[in-house]
Scaffold this motif. Structure first.
Motif, PDB file in Angstrom:
ATOM      1  N   GLU A   9       0.846  -1.233   0.032  1.00 19.21           N
ATOM      2  CA  GLU A   9      -0.144   0.027  -0.025  1.00 19.21           C
ATOM      3  C   GLU A   9       0.767   1.049   0.014  1.00 19.21           C
ATOM      4  O   GLU A   9       1.638   1.539   1.051  1.00 19.21           O
ATOM      5  CB  GLU A   9      -0.875  -0.007   1.265  1.00 19.21           C
ATOM      6  N   GLY A  10       0.628   2.011  -1.075  1.00 22.94           N
ATOM      7  CA  GLY A  10       1.541   3.277  -0.997  1.00 22.94           C
ATOM      8  C   GLY A  10       0.889   4.467  -0.529  1.00 22.94           C
ATOM      9  O   GLY A  10      -0.092   4.233   0.214  1.00 22.94           O
ATOM     10  N   LYS A  11       1.300   5.456  -1.007  1.00 21.31           N
ATOM     11  CA  LYS A  11       0.865   6.876  -0.436  1.00 21.31           C
ATOM     12  C   LYS A  11      -0.775   6.932  -0.934  1.00 21.31           C
ATOM     13  O   LYS A  11      -1.219   6.325  -1.873  1.00 21.31           O
ATOM     14  CB  LYS A  11       1.463   8.120  -1.252  1.00 21.31           C
ATOM     15  N   LYS A  12      -1.361   7.494  -0.061  1.00 18.99           N
ATOM     16  CA  LYS A  12      -3.128   7.431  -0.188  1.00 18.99           C
ATOM     17  C   LYS A  12      -3.978   6.459  -0.470  1.00 18.99           C
ATOM     18  O   LYS A  12      -4.925   6.004  -1.121  1.00 18.99           O
ATOM     19  CB  LYS A  12      -3.376   8.294  -1.142  1.00 18.99           C
ATOM     20  N   GLY A  13      -3.096   4.992   0.107  1.00 17.69           N
ATOM     21  CA  GLY A  13      -3.587   3.679  -0.075  1.00 17.69           C
ATOM     22  C   GLY A  13      -3.775   3.094  -1.351  1.00 17.69           C
ATOM     23  O   GLY A  13      -4.402   2.267  -1.416  1.00 17.69           O
ATOM     24  N   THR A  14      -3.036   3.717  -2.210  1.00 13.22           N
ATOM     25  CA  THR A  14      -3.056   3.081  -3.483  1.00 13.22           C
ATOM     26  C   THR A  14      -2.071   1.911  -3.486  1.00 13.22           C
ATOM     27  O   THR A  14      -1.083   2.066  -3.019  1.00 13.22           O
ATOM     28  CB  THR A  14      -2.516   4.110  -4.748  1.00 13.22           C
TER      29      THR A  14
END
Length: 105
Positions: A65-70
């Motif tokens: 999971e990256g930034k902002k949940g992407t």
């Protein structure tokens, strides 16, 4: 996974170097990273040429999971289950990982 187990896993490819990295281990062959061990799971390098083969064999791609949940898809895949009991199959998968590393430059 200890160094002896990792070396055995990659014996069909040849000698490997194991380096600690971001909470896991990087597995290198001839100076190129071919796998990572993360939270006890070995993940092999793949690319646009080989990832379909990993998917067809039931392997799963490493996604975090990256930034902002992407979701962020990484170029590493689990090892198909049947390879753990068959040294010839394991050798095939680790060779595919090395080929992907060569293509990556």
């Amino acid at each position: 996974m200890d160094a002896a187990a990792i070396e055995e896993m990659f014996q069909g490819l040849g000698p490997v170097t194991i380096k600690r990295m971001f909470g896991g281990k990087g597995i290198y062959h001839l100076g190129r990273i071919i796998a990572i061990e993360l939270r006890g799971e070995m993940l092999l390098k793949a690319d646009e040429v080989s990832s379909a083969e990993f998917a067809e064999a039931g392997a799963s791609q490493w996604v975090y999971e990256g930034k902002k949940g992407t979701p962020v898809k990484m170029p590493y895949w689990s090892i198909p289950d049947d390879a753990f009991d068959d040294p010839d199959l394991m050798a095939r998968w680790v060779r595919l990982a090395y080929e992907a590393a060569l293509r990556a430059g």
